[in-house]
Design a protein around this motif. Sequence first.
Motif, mmCIF file in Angstrom:
data_model
loop_
_atom_site.group_PDB
_atom_site.id
_atom_site.type_symbol
_atom_site.label_atom_id
_atom_site.label_comp_id
_atom_site.label_asym_id
_atom_site.label_seq_id
_atom_site.Cartn_x
_atom_site.Cartn_y
_atom_site.Cartn_z
ATOM 1 N N GLN A 25 -31.501 -20.954 -1.083
ATOM 2 C CA GLN A 25 -30.488 -21.649 -0.288
ATOM 3 C C GLN A 25 -31.115 -22.821 0.474
ATOM 4 O OE1 GLN A 25 -27.305 -21.072 -0.171
ATOM 5 N NE2 GLN A 25 -26.539 -22.032 1.664
ATOM 6 N N GLY A 26 -30.630 -24.008 0.213
ATOM 7 C CA GLY A 26 -31.085 -25.195 0.932
ATOM 8 C C GLY A 26 -32.396 -25.762 0.436
ATOM 9 N N GLN A 27 -33.056 -25.110 -0.531
ATOM 10 C CA GLN A 27 -34.354 -25.573 -1.007
ATOM 11 C C GLN A 27 -34.268 -26.350 -2.312
ATOM 12 O OE1 GLN A 27 -37.406 -22.519 -0.999
ATOM 13 N NE2 GLN A 27 -36.367 -21.392 0.619
ATOM 14 N N LEU A 28 -33.107 -26.290 -2.979
ATOM 15 C CA LEU A 28 -32.940 -26.974 -4.255
ATOM 16 C C LEU A 28 -31.828 -28.004 -4.161
ATOM 17 C CD1 LEU A 28 -33.006 -23.874 -6.659
ATOM 18 C CD2 LEU A 28 -34.926 -25.355 -6.060
ATOM 19 N N THR A 29 -31.978 -29.102 -4.895
ATOM 20 C CA THR A 29 -30.868 -30.041 -5.031
ATOM 21 C C THR A 29 -29.852 -29.415 -5.979
ATOM 22 O OG1 THR A 29 -31.790 -31.156 -6.967
ATOM 23 C CG2 THR A 29 -32.482 -31.980 -4.786
ATOM 24 N N LEU A 30 -28.659 -30.003 -6.075
ATOM 25 C CA LEU A 30 -27.638 -29.456 -6.971
ATOM 26 C C LEU A 30 -28.131 -29.465 -8.419
ATOM 27 C CD1 LEU A 30 -24.370 -30.961 -5.469
ATOM 28 C CD2 LEU A 30 -25.091 -28.577 -5.448
ATOM 29 N N ARG A 89 -10.993 -24.064 -9.908
ATOM 30 C CA ARG A 89 -12.218 -24.845 -9.753
ATOM 31 C C ARG A 89 -12.296 -25.432 -8.354
ATOM 32 N NH1 ARG A 89 -11.541 -26.758 -15.440
ATOM 33 N NH2 ARG A 89 -13.178 -25.729 -16.628
ATOM 34 N N ILE A 90 -13.485 -25.377 -7.764
ATOM 35 C CA ILE A 90 -13.717 -25.975 -6.446
ATOM 36 C C ILE A 90 -14.416 -27.312 -6.662
ATOM 37 C CG2 ILE A 90 -14.908 -25.736 -4.233
ATOM 38 C CD1 ILE A 90 -14.656 -22.695 -4.584
ATOM 39 N N LYS A 91 -13.775 -28.387 -6.281
ATOM 40 C CA LYS A 91 -14.351 -29.711 -6.478
ATOM 41 C C LYS A 91 -15.402 -30.007 -5.412
ATOM 42 C CE LYS A 91 -10.199 -31.556 -8.696
ATOM 43 N NZ LYS A 91 -9.107 -32.553 -8.640
ATOM 44 N N HIS A 92 -16.460 -30.653 -5.841
ATOM 45 C CA HIS A 92 -17.566 -31.017 -4.947
ATOM 46 C C HIS A 92 -17.627 -32.543 -4.904
ATOM 47 C CE1 HIS A 92 -21.432 -30.047 -2.934
ATOM 48 N NE2 HIS A 92 -21.780 -31.248 -3.381
ATOM 49 N N THR A 93 -17.325 -33.119 -3.725
ATOM 50 C CA THR A 93 -17.284 -34.569 -3.565
ATOM 51 C C THR A 93 -18.391 -35.024 -2.628
ATOM 52 O OG1 THR A 93 -14.868 -34.450 -3.766
ATOM 53 C CG2 THR A 93 -15.803 -36.528 -2.942
ATOM 54 N N LEU A 94 -19.071 -36.106 -2.985
ATOM 55 C CA LEU A 94 -20.090 -36.674 -2.107
ATOM 56 C C LEU A 94 -19.444 -37.674 -1.154
ATOM 57 C CD1 LEU A 94 -23.182 -37.301 -4.432
ATOM 58 C CD2 LEU A 94 -22.956 -35.597 -2.615
ATOM 59 N N LYS A 110 -26.437 -40.115 5.894
ATOM 60 C CA LYS A 110 -26.772 -39.440 4.642
ATOM 61 C C LYS A 110 -25.501 -39.066 3.867
ATOM 62 C CE LYS A 110 -31.125 -37.559 6.367
ATOM 63 N NZ LYS A 110 -31.938 -36.345 6.615
ATOM 64 N N LYS A 111 -25.665 -38.858 2.575
ATOM 65 C CA LYS A 111 -24.557 -38.386 1.755
ATOM 66 C C LYS A 111 -24.567 -36.860 1.735
ATOM 67 C CE LYS A 111 -23.701 -42.331 -1.248
ATOM 68 N NZ LYS A 111 -23.574 -42.811 -2.646
ATOM 69 N N VAL A 112 -23.408 -36.290 1.990
ATOM 70 C CA VAL A 112 -23.275 -34.836 2.016
ATOM 71 C C VAL A 112 -22.180 -34.422 1.038
ATOM 72 C CG1 VAL A 112 -24.096 -34.639 4.385
ATOM 73 C CG2 VAL A 112 -21.657 -34.939 3.968
ATOM 74 N N GLY A 113 -22.224 -33.163 0.632
ATOM 75 C CA GLY A 113 -21.219 -32.637 -0.286
ATOM 76 C C GLY A 113 -20.053 -32.028 0.464
ATOM 77 N N LEU A 114 -18.851 -32.267 -0.032
ATOM 78 C CA LEU A 114 -17.632 -31.752 0.606
ATOM 79 C C LEU A 114 -16.869 -30.886 -0.384
ATOM 80 C CD1 LEU A 114 -15.616 -31.843 3.009
ATOM 81 C CD2 LEU A 114 -14.606 -33.857 1.946
ATOM 82 N N ILE A 155 -19.033 -28.286 4.313
ATOM 83 C CA ILE A 155 -19.854 -29.484 4.182
ATOM 84 C C ILE A 155 -21.306 -29.072 3.937
ATOM 85 C CG2 ILE A 155 -20.530 -31.665 5.266
ATOM 86 C CD1 ILE A 155 -17.999 -31.325 7.072
ATOM 87 N N TYR A 156 -21.908 -29.591 2.870
ATOM 88 C CA TYR A 156 -23.249 -29.201 2.447
ATOM 89 C C TYR A 156 -24.188 -30.402 2.403
ATOM 90 C CZ TYR A 156 -21.096 -24.868 0.726
ATOM 91 O OH TYR A 156 -20.422 -23.687 0.628
ATOM 92 N N TYR A 157 -25.451 -30.153 2.699
ATOM 93 C CA TYR A 157 -26.491 -31.130 2.400
ATOM 94 C C TYR A 157 -27.377 -30.485 1.343
ATOM 95 C CZ TYR A 157 -30.199 -34.559 2.844
ATOM 96 O OH TYR A 157 -31.111 -35.556 2.574
ATOM 97 N N ASN A 158 -27.419 -31.088 0.148
ATOM 98 C CA ASN A 158 -27.955 -30.420 -1.035
ATOM 99 C C ASN A 158 -27.177 -29.104 -1.197
ATOM 100 O OD1 ASN A 158 -29.737 -32.434 -1.798
ATOM 101 N ND2 ASN A 158 -31.382 -31.632 -0.536
ATOM 102 N N THR A 159 -27.825 -27.961 -1.075
ATOM 103 C CA THR A 159 -27.082 -26.693 -1.206
ATOM 104 C C THR A 159 -26.964 -25.953 0.115
ATOM 105 O OG1 THR A 159 -29.145 -25.594 -1.853
ATOM 106 C CG2 THR A 159 -27.730 -26.402 -3.635
#
Length: 208
Positions: free
Chosen positions: A56-61, A111-116, A141-145, A154-158
């Motif tokens: 968790q939080g250690q890998l990019t998507l 499906r859950i959409k992931h938007t930057l 920064k760009k975050v995932g929504l 709201i996520y940063y990477n994972t």
Amino acid sequence: MDEARTEHSPGRVNAKFAQFAKDFGFEVKPCIAGRPRTKGKVETTMKILDEIHAYQGQLTLEELHQFVQDLSHRVNHEVHQGTGKIPAIEFKKERNHLLQLPAEKVRDSYRIKHTLVKVNASNMISYKSNQYSVPAQYQGKKVGLQVYDNQLWIYYNTELIAQHPISNKKLNYQEAHYQEALGVSMPNYPDIDDLAKRNLATIREVYK
């Protein structure tokens, strides 16, 4: 389960999951809570999720996607503890007997959409013309929504960095986020907590 199954009660399956099961053509068979001889079989497979959660939080998507692909390949080609069989081989034998997936429209509804989105100078992201706060360290920064269950995730990477109920208010601050932002811009102010509370009260009054 919204209510656990017990020796004396069938429990209650979550309505959304029950609908998912109906749409995809499988039956939900709840285990009795706290009974190792049945619950243990279910919990064994949860070790796979534990492996994913460890990162968790250690890998990019992109890295997480590759990790899951590698994990899936490994698990599907080793002997399953419960059946004593290799899933990949059994799948080839049984695939012609499996039910068709539901229509694409039904699948898409789950499906859950992931938007930057980009965090602005006020440590906020925009969703449907309204703004929601994130911790100050993510400014610019760009975050995932992700949007589901009437919540913004709201996520940063994972890594999950903020969660907000969807609102019709123009500005939606979490108090901790606002305090943090004030602390950065006014590091020498004697009572940041009090100032944050007063400012937020004014913001809520103006944008109610």
